[in-house]
Design a protein around this motif. Structure first.
Motif, PDB file in Angstrom:
ATOM      1  N   GLY A 110       0.817  -1.204   0.000  1.00  0.00           N
ATOM      2  CA  GLY A 110       0.000   0.000   0.000  1.00  0.00           C
ATOM      3  C   GLY A 110       0.852   1.255   0.000  1.00  0.00           C
ATOM      4  N   MET A 111       1.878   1.278   0.846  1.00  0.00           N
ATOM      5  CA  MET A 111       2.784   2.425   0.882  1.00  0.00           C
ATOM      6  C   MET A 111       3.522   2.580  -0.447  1.00  0.00           C
ATOM      7  SD  MET A 111       4.586   2.677   4.606  1.00  0.00           S
ATOM      8  CE  MET A 111       5.143   0.981   4.654  1.00  0.00           C
ATOM      9  N   ALA A 112       4.055   1.478  -0.963  1.00  0.00           N
ATOM     10  CA  ALA A 112       4.837   1.540  -2.195  1.00  0.00           C
ATOM     11  C   ALA A 112       3.980   1.992  -3.374  1.00  0.00           C
ATOM     12  CB  ALA A 112       5.461   0.177  -2.486  1.00  0.00           C
ATOM     13  N   LYS A 136       7.695  10.339   9.196  1.00  0.00           N
ATOM     14  CA  LYS A 136       6.476  10.198  10.003  1.00  0.00           C
ATOM     15  C   LYS A 136       5.835   8.829   9.771  1.00  0.00           C
ATOM     16  CE  LYS A 136       3.852  13.894  10.372  1.00  0.00           C
ATOM     17  NZ  LYS A 136       3.092  15.120   9.991  1.00  0.00           N
ATOM     18  N   ASN A 137       6.656   7.798   9.849  1.00  0.00           N
ATOM     19  CA  ASN A 137       6.146   6.435   9.711  1.00  0.00           C
ATOM     20  C   ASN A 137       5.470   5.982  10.998  1.00  0.00           C
ATOM     21  OD1 ASN A 137       9.252   6.411  10.364  1.00  0.00           O
ATOM     22  ND2 ASN A 137       8.390   4.637  11.403  1.00  0.00           N
ATOM     23  N   VAL A 138       4.732   4.873  10.909  1.00  0.00           N
ATOM     24  CA  VAL A 138       4.220   4.251  12.134  1.00  0.00           C
ATOM     25  C   VAL A 138       5.431   3.925  13.013  1.00  0.00           C
ATOM     26  CG1 VAL A 138       3.000   2.261  13.078  1.00  0.00           C
ATOM     27  CG2 VAL A 138       2.228   3.297  10.924  1.00  0.00           C
ATOM     28  N   GLY A 246       0.968  18.229   2.575  1.00  0.00           N
ATOM     29  CA  GLY A 246      -0.205  17.955   1.758  1.00  0.00           C
ATOM     30  C   GLY A 246       0.087  17.463   0.358  1.00  0.00           C
ATOM     31  N   ILE A 247       1.301  17.014   0.090  1.00  0.00           N
ATOM     32  CA  ILE A 247       1.654  16.525  -1.249  1.00  0.00           C
ATOM     33  C   ILE A 247       1.042  15.143  -1.454  1.00  0.00           C
ATOM     34  CG2 ILE A 247       3.522  15.957  -2.835  1.00  0.00           C
ATOM     35  CD1 ILE A 247       3.481  18.900  -2.076  1.00  0.00           C
ATOM     36  N   LEU A 270       0.239   6.821   5.219  1.00  0.00           N
ATOM     37  CA  LEU A 270      -1.172   6.726   5.599  1.00  0.00           C
ATOM     38  C   LEU A 270      -2.000   6.001   4.553  1.00  0.00           C
ATOM     39  CD1 LEU A 270      -1.518  10.448   6.764  1.00  0.00           C
ATOM     40  CD2 LEU A 270      -0.880   8.465   8.148  1.00  0.00           C
ATOM     41  N   ALA A 271      -1.348   5.407   3.571  1.00  0.00           N
ATOM     42  CA  ALA A 271      -2.059   4.769   2.463  1.00  0.00           C
ATOM     43  C   ALA A 271      -2.785   3.513   2.917  1.00  0.00           C
ATOM     44  CB  ALA A 271      -1.080   4.422   1.344  1.00  0.00           C
ATOM     45  N   PRO A 272      -3.953   3.227   2.340  1.00  0.00           N
ATOM     46  CA  PRO A 272      -4.624   1.961   2.658  1.00  0.00           C
ATOM     47  C   PRO A 272      -3.837   0.783   2.108  1.00  0.00           C
ATOM     48  CG  PRO A 272      -5.773   3.107   0.882  1.00  0.00           C
ATOM     49  CD  PRO A 272      -4.724   4.050   1.390  1.00  0.00           C
TER      50      PRO A 272
END
Length: 282
Positions: A110-112, A136-138, A246-247, A270-272
């Motif tokens: 999801g992140m990639a 700002k990763n988990v 906000g990018i 923050l991607a699903p």
């Protein structure tokens, strides 16, 4: 097995993930009396994705006692129904690795995939622009987050506080009456091999710090970025302008066209997750 990079997590870290999910054995599998039966598990991309976390998932199965084959290394573009990996072995080994490995691949992919979408949009605006992921990763998952950005062709903005000079307003609050020129000169004496990055919130601050190596514009709209690029480059053409705040894939092209050479983004963190389909067979 196809060529792939080593896992970014150690066996100790991967064992910890397995132990978190199976702390005292698999009650269902053992109670059914099927633990020793042979089987096979396959991971498929249900969603189109940039695959990531494949090597870690494969190692999770190996540590569980299964034989594993990778079919799509991290960084591969995987259309729907792409076979990502398969493992064979005892049923208890397959069930032990199943959910931990699946969740890890879904989350990393999801992140990639998100980072790749942002990069593709940005390069429609400027083929030389770079997308950089924030730190700002988990918490606790930076190694996997870095891998996901790199799998997408992006880079990390900062791996941590120890490696880069990034001067925030929160730093400048403590500098007293020191001028930007004095601060930049002092940092360059102290860290001569480092580039100095300064984050600013207004066009006026950008011009005041125009002698920095990189000026990071925080939450500027693309039109304001273009104005700052023109004004700063009139004074110092070598200064790199970065845009942050906000990018995402919807606005990355506009920021690149405005002249930002680096787009700093948190969105992939923050991607699903992307959906991985799991199929068992005997």
């Amino acid at each position: 097995m196809i060529d792939s990079t080593p896992p970014v997590l150690s066996d100790e870290q991967l064992h910890r993930l397995l132990t978190e999910d199976v702390p005292f054995g698999d009650l269902t599998t053992s109670s059914l009396g099927i633990a020793a039966q042979p089987g096979r598990i396959r991971f498929y991309a249900r969603d189109p994705m940039i695959a990531c976390g494949i090597e870690e998932a494969a190692r999770l199965f190996a540590l569980s006692g299964a034989q594993v084959e990778i079919h799509a290394a991290s960084g591969s573009a995987a259309p729907s129904e792409t076979l990502l990996l398969e493992a064979a072995g005892r049923a208890d080994a397959l069930h032990r690795g199943w959910k931990v490995a699946q969740t890890l691949v879904e989350w990393c992919s999801g992140m990639a995939t998100c980072a790749a979408d942002i990069l593709a949009a940005a390069r429609r605006g400027d083929p030389d622009v770079q997308v950089a992921g924030t730190r700002k990763n988990v918490p606790g998952n930076r190694r996997l987050a870095v891998k996901a950005f790199q799998a997408a062709g992006a880079v990390m903005h900062r791996h941590g506080l120890s490696e880069t000079l990034l001067v925030f307003a929160e730093h400048r609050l403590f500098l007293g009456g020191e001028t930007p020129t004095e601060t930049l000169a002092r940092l360059r004496r102290q860290c001569p091999e480092k580039r100095v990055v300064v984050e600013v919130a207004t066009p006026e601050e950008a011009l005041a710090w125009a002698e920095a190596d990189v000026i990071q514009l925080e939450k500027f709209p693309p039109e304001a970025v273009a104005e700052v690029v023109a004004a700063v480059h009139a004074r110092r053409p070598a200064t790199v302008i970065a845009a942050a705040g906000g990018i995402n894939a919807k606005n990355a092209e506009a920021y690149a066209r405005a002249g930002a050479r680096v787009l700093v983004t948190t969105a992939p963190h923050l991607a699903p997750p992307r959906d991985v389909q799991v199929r068992f067979a005997r």
